[in-house]
Motif scaffolding. Structure first.
Motif, PDB file in Angstrom:
ATOM      1  N   GLY A 124     -21.072 -16.886 -21.689  1.00  0.00           N
ATOM      2  CA  GLY A 124     -21.893 -17.743 -20.818  1.00  0.00           C
ATOM      3  C   GLY A 124     -22.191 -17.301 -19.406  1.00  0.00           C
ATOM      4  O   GLY A 124     -22.658 -17.630 -18.531  1.00  0.00           O
ATOM      5  N   GLU A 125     -21.774 -15.912 -18.994  1.00  0.00           N
ATOM      6  CA  GLU A 125     -21.845 -15.099 -17.767  1.00  0.00           C
ATOM      7  C   GLU A 125     -21.653 -16.147 -16.591  1.00  0.00           C
ATOM      8  O   GLU A 125     -22.154 -16.056 -15.879  1.00  0.00           O
ATOM      9  N   SER A 126     -20.369 -16.816 -16.859  1.00  0.00           N
ATOM     10  CA  SER A 126     -19.936 -17.548 -15.661  1.00  0.00           C
ATOM     11  C   SER A 126     -19.366 -16.713 -14.350  1.00  0.00           C
ATOM     12  O   SER A 126     -18.808 -15.875 -14.725  1.00  0.00           O
ATOM     13  N   TYR A 127     -19.615 -17.404 -13.411  1.00  0.00           N
ATOM     14  CA  TYR A 127     -19.021 -16.778 -12.308  1.00  0.00           C
ATOM     15  C   TYR A 127     -18.637 -17.734 -11.122  1.00  0.00           C
ATOM     16  O   TYR A 127     -19.351 -18.656 -10.853  1.00  0.00           O
ATOM     17  N   ALA A 128     -17.877 -17.434 -10.209  1.00  0.00           N
ATOM     18  CA  ALA A 128     -17.431 -18.092  -9.041  1.00  0.00           C
ATOM     19  C   ALA A 128     -17.466 -17.517  -7.778  1.00  0.00           C
ATOM     20  O   ALA A 128     -17.730 -18.117  -6.812  1.00  0.00           O
ATOM     21  N   SER A 129     -17.931 -16.207  -7.736  1.00  0.00           N
ATOM     22  CA  SER A 129     -18.025 -15.598  -6.588  1.00  0.00           C
ATOM     23  C   SER A 129     -19.030 -14.334  -6.776  1.00  0.00           C
ATOM     24  O   SER A 129     -18.889 -13.709  -7.915  1.00  0.00           O
ATOM     25  N   THR A 130     -19.458 -14.107  -5.681  1.00  0.00           N
ATOM     26  CA  THR A 130     -20.296 -12.829  -5.836  1.00  0.00           C
ATOM     27  C   THR A 130     -20.246 -11.856  -4.219  1.00  0.00           C
ATOM     28  O   THR A 130     -20.088 -12.489  -3.271  1.00  0.00           O
ATOM     29  N   VAL A 131     -19.747 -10.742  -4.687  1.00  0.00           N
ATOM     30  CA  VAL A 131     -19.642  -9.856  -3.490  1.00  0.00           C
ATOM     31  C   VAL A 131     -20.934  -8.965  -3.277  1.00  0.00           C
ATOM     32  O   VAL A 131     -21.291  -8.331  -4.159  1.00  0.00           O
ATOM     33  N   GLN A 132     -21.588  -9.242  -2.315  1.00  0.00           N
ATOM     34  CA  GLN A 132     -22.796  -8.266  -1.774  1.00  0.00           C
ATOM     35  C   GLN A 132     -22.529  -7.221  -1.011  1.00  0.00           C
ATOM     36  O   GLN A 132     -21.778  -7.180   0.218  1.00  0.00           O
ATOM     37  N   VAL A 133     -22.595  -6.138  -1.687  1.00  0.00           N
ATOM     38  CA  VAL A 133     -22.312  -4.892  -0.795  1.00  0.00           C
ATOM     39  C   VAL A 133     -23.477  -4.414  -0.055  1.00  0.00           C
ATOM     40  O   VAL A 133     -24.428  -3.738  -0.656  1.00  0.00           O
ATOM     41  N   ARG A 134     -23.544  -4.248   1.321  1.00  0.00           N
ATOM     42  CA  ARG A 134     -24.674  -3.573   2.214  1.00  0.00           C
ATOM     43  C   ARG A 134     -24.051  -3.071   3.007  1.00  0.00           C
ATOM     44  O   ARG A 134     -22.838  -3.015   3.268  1.00  0.00           O
ATOM     45  N   ALA A 135     -24.989  -2.491   3.976  1.00  0.00           N
ATOM     46  CA  ALA A 135     -24.520  -1.700   5.058  1.00  0.00           C
ATOM     47  C   ALA A 135     -25.492  -1.841   6.252  1.00  0.00           C
ATOM     48  O   ALA A 135     -26.741  -2.144   5.954  1.00  0.00           O
ATOM     49  N   VAL A 136     -24.910  -1.618   7.434  1.00  0.00           N
ATOM     50  CA  VAL A 136     -25.827  -1.831   8.412  1.00  0.00           C
ATOM     51  C   VAL A 136     -26.934  -0.551   8.830  1.00  0.00           C
ATOM     52  O   VAL A 136     -26.533   0.521   8.923  1.00  0.00           O
ATOM     53  N   GLY A 137     -28.227  -0.984   8.994  1.00  0.00           N
ATOM     54  CA  GLY A 137     -29.218  -0.170   9.249  1.00  0.00           C
ATOM     55  C   GLY A 137     -29.372   0.988   7.952  1.00  0.00           C
ATOM     56  O   GLY A 137     -30.160   2.084   8.231  1.00  0.00           O
ATOM     57  N   ARG A 138     -28.728   0.890   6.909  1.00  0.00           N
ATOM     58  CA  ARG A 138     -29.014   1.909   5.841  1.00  0.00           C
ATOM     59  C   ARG A 138     -28.565   1.115   4.444  1.00  0.00           C
ATOM     60  O   ARG A 138     -28.354   0.169   4.577  1.00  0.00           O
ATOM     61  N   ASP A 139     -28.880   2.002   3.533  1.00  0.00           N
ATOM     62  CA  ASP A 139     -28.410   1.495   2.055  1.00  0.00           C
ATOM     63  C   ASP A 139     -27.114   1.902   1.848  1.00  0.00           C
ATOM     64  O   ASP A 139     -26.864   3.199   2.334  1.00  0.00           O
ATOM     65  N   PRO A 140     -26.156   1.463   1.382  1.00  0.00           N
ATOM     66  CA  PRO A 140     -24.656   1.932   0.875  1.00  0.00           C
ATOM     67  C   PRO A 140     -25.157   3.188  -0.063  1.00  0.00           C
ATOM     68  O   PRO A 140     -26.285   3.276  -0.962  1.00  0.00           O
ATOM     69  N   THR A 141     -24.112   4.012   0.054  1.00  0.00           N
ATOM     70  CA  THR A 141     -24.082   5.288  -0.643  1.00  0.00           C
ATOM     71  C   THR A 141     -23.609   5.225  -2.010  1.00  0.00           C
ATOM     72  O   THR A 141     -23.147   4.076  -2.290  1.00  0.00           O
ATOM     73  N   SER A 142     -24.222   6.002  -2.920  1.00  0.00           N
ATOM     74  CA  SER A 142     -23.758   5.682  -4.351  1.00  0.00           C
ATOM     75  C   SER A 142     -22.054   5.998  -4.370  1.00  0.00           C
ATOM     76  O   SER A 142     -21.346   5.209  -5.215  1.00  0.00           O
ATOM     77  N   GLU A 143     -21.391   6.703  -3.535  1.00  0.00           N
ATOM     78  CA  GLU A 143     -19.991   6.789  -3.337  1.00  0.00           C
ATOM     79  C   GLU A 143     -19.409   5.322  -3.158  1.00  0.00           C
ATOM     80  O   GLU A 143     -18.644   4.740  -3.926  1.00  0.00           O
ATOM     81  N   GLU A 144     -19.954   4.644  -2.284  1.00  0.00           N
ATOM     82  CA  GLU A 144     -19.499   3.498  -1.806  1.00  0.00           C
ATOM     83  C   GLU A 144     -19.702   2.333  -2.999  1.00  0.00           C
ATOM     84  O   GLU A 144     -18.951   1.551  -3.276  1.00  0.00           O
ATOM     85  N   THR A 145     -20.872   2.320  -3.401  1.00  0.00           N
ATOM     86  CA  THR A 145     -21.133   1.146  -4.635  1.00  0.00           C
ATOM     87  C   THR A 145     -20.443   1.527  -5.805  1.00  0.00           C
ATOM     88  O   THR A 145     -19.920   0.858  -6.402  1.00  0.00           O
ATOM     89  N   ASP A 146     -20.348   2.953  -6.276  1.00  0.00           N
ATOM     90  CA  ASP A 146     -19.397   3.192  -7.325  1.00  0.00           C
ATOM     91  C   ASP A 146     -17.882   2.800  -7.181  1.00  0.00           C
ATOM     92  O   ASP A 146     -17.272   2.302  -8.010  1.00  0.00           O
ATOM     93  N   ARG A 147     -17.581   2.986  -6.011  1.00  0.00           N
ATOM     94  CA  ARG A 147     -16.054   2.661  -5.591  1.00  0.00           C
ATOM     95  C   ARG A 147     -16.277   1.335  -5.630  1.00  0.00           C
ATOM     96  O   ARG A 147     -14.963   0.451  -5.963  1.00  0.00           O
ATOM     97  N   ALA A 148     -16.841   0.352  -5.295  1.00  0.00           N
ATOM     98  CA  ALA A 148     -16.865  -1.102  -5.212  1.00  0.00           C
ATOM     99  C   ALA A 148     -16.810  -1.676  -6.592  1.00  0.00           C
ATOM    100  O   ALA A 148     -15.936  -2.382  -6.720  1.00  0.00           O
TER     101      ALA A 148
END
Length: 367
Positions: A147-171
């Motif tokens: 049912g795609e249930s979820y209770a939290s969302t982690v939004q990964v963003r960066a100041v003044g730029r997009d997160p790198t692929s290394e950062e999103t893959d690591r997340a």
């Protein structure tokens, strides 16, 4: 008349040793072996066991909860459930048993078990057959996942730029690792609902707020930056308690290790960023001296990015003029230029990595 030290079996009247044998009660202890074994069952086993198994994950329903037993198929489930249901007589010693499963159909397994043990110094063998009937269900956890249930969302963003692929893959990797660690402790409520690209970053939906908080803290610990949390009321449960979803907004630092930045109101020369945990740290590309931002500036000093180590190209060394200067060929024009020589430059090097930017030409450390 009986010999001293003897008495009579209360069941058949035969003489028995007055010391008595095994038994749960005084009457059983006074029985002769024949009468004792006439009513003796080495194994207590039900004729039939009915078990509910989750068709998705293989968990088994026991009591009022679902239990992961690590079974590969329904035969393994039948073996595990039969083991749980069987009882061996308390007076038996040196008990051993073996089981032979017989699969009758996709949902039924007959377990043929042979038990051996020693009771009253007598070797006993007993065989039992237990029919295990399996019904396919969906456990609560798999139902929530479907049912795609979820209770939290982690939004990964960066100041003044997009997160790198290394950062999103690591997340994503950290999210799955946190869930795996919680599952290993028996937490069946832990799962990753969805990982998806979002504008200027990635969103990770998780089954509990606890996982979301752990992931947000881990990302900040590893990459720097900070996070905020925001609650949203979504419903009330059956008891009237308010149910919230929590969004953890992670903001990674603007500059990452490998960036070359020009610090505002600073005449010490550009800085190669080496770390950005708590506050920005690096090395001057003009002198090789270490740099560390003030506590007030933290991980976001007023600076502009000139480039990155990945943008550097190999430049030919013409000559080392002195401790502070080196002459290299411009990577674009191939003209000889005298530039600052940081102390990390090998005086015997024939080529050096050089970054050309709006701030000029600078020699970077070897990778």
């Amino acid at each position: 008349m009986t010999d001293a030290g003897s008495s009579f079996c209360p069941e058949c009247g035969d003489p028995v040793d007055s010391v008595g044998g095994d038994g749960a009660t005084r009457r059983e202890q006074s029985l002769c072996d024949s009468c004792y074994f006439a009513a003796f069952d080495l194994v207590d086993a039900p004729d039939t066991i009915e078990v509910m198994v989750c068709a998705r994950c293989g968990a088994v329903h026991r009591g009022n909860r679902w239990v992961d037993i690590g079974a590969d198929d329904y035969v393994d489930v039948a073996v595990a459930e039969t083991t749980e249901a069987l009882g061996v007589h308390l007076e038996a010693e040196d008990v051993d048993w073996e089981v032979r499963p017989e699969k009758l159909d996709d949902n039924t397994v007959r377990m043929h078990a042979t038990f051996t043990g020693v009771v009253r110094d007598t070797h006993r063998t007993e065989q039992v057959a237990v029919t295990v009937k399996v019904s396919r269900q969906t456990c609560q956890r798999c139902g929530r996942i479907a049912g795609e249930s979820y209770a939290s969302t982690v939004q990964v963003r960066a100041v003044g730029r997009d997160p790198t692929s290394e950062e999103t893959d690591r997340a994503a990797e950290l999210a799955h690792r946190i869930v795996a660690d919680m599952e290993a402790t028996g937490d069946r409520e832990a799962f990753v609902t969805e990982i998806g690209d979002a504008e200027s970053g990635t969103d990770i939906k998780l089954s509990t707020t606890k996982i979301g908080l752990k992931l947000a803290r881990k990302l900040v610990e590893e990459f720097g930056g900070d996070f905020e949390d925001h609650e949203t009321l979504i419903t009330e449960d059956d008891d009237g308690n308010e149910v919230y979803r929590v969004t953890y907004a992670v903001r990674l630092p603007e500059f990452v290790p490998g960036d070359v930045v020009d610090i505002a109101a600073d005449d010490g020369g550009p800085v190669l960023v080496q770390s950005n945990h708590g506050n920005l740290k690096g090395v001057r590309v003009t002198t090789g001296e270490p740099y560390e931002a003030s506590f007030e500036d933290g991980d976001s000093p007023d600076a502009r990015k000139l480039g990155a180590v990945a943008d550097a190209t190999e430049a030919t060394v013409v000559t080392v003029e002195d401790d502070a200067a080196i002459q290299i060929l411009d990577p674009d024009t191939y003209e000889a230029q005298t530039v600052a020589r940081p102390d990390y430059v090998d005086p015997d090097a024939s080529t050096v990595p050089a970054l050309k930017s709006r701030a000029g030409l600078h020699v970077l450390p070897d990778a």
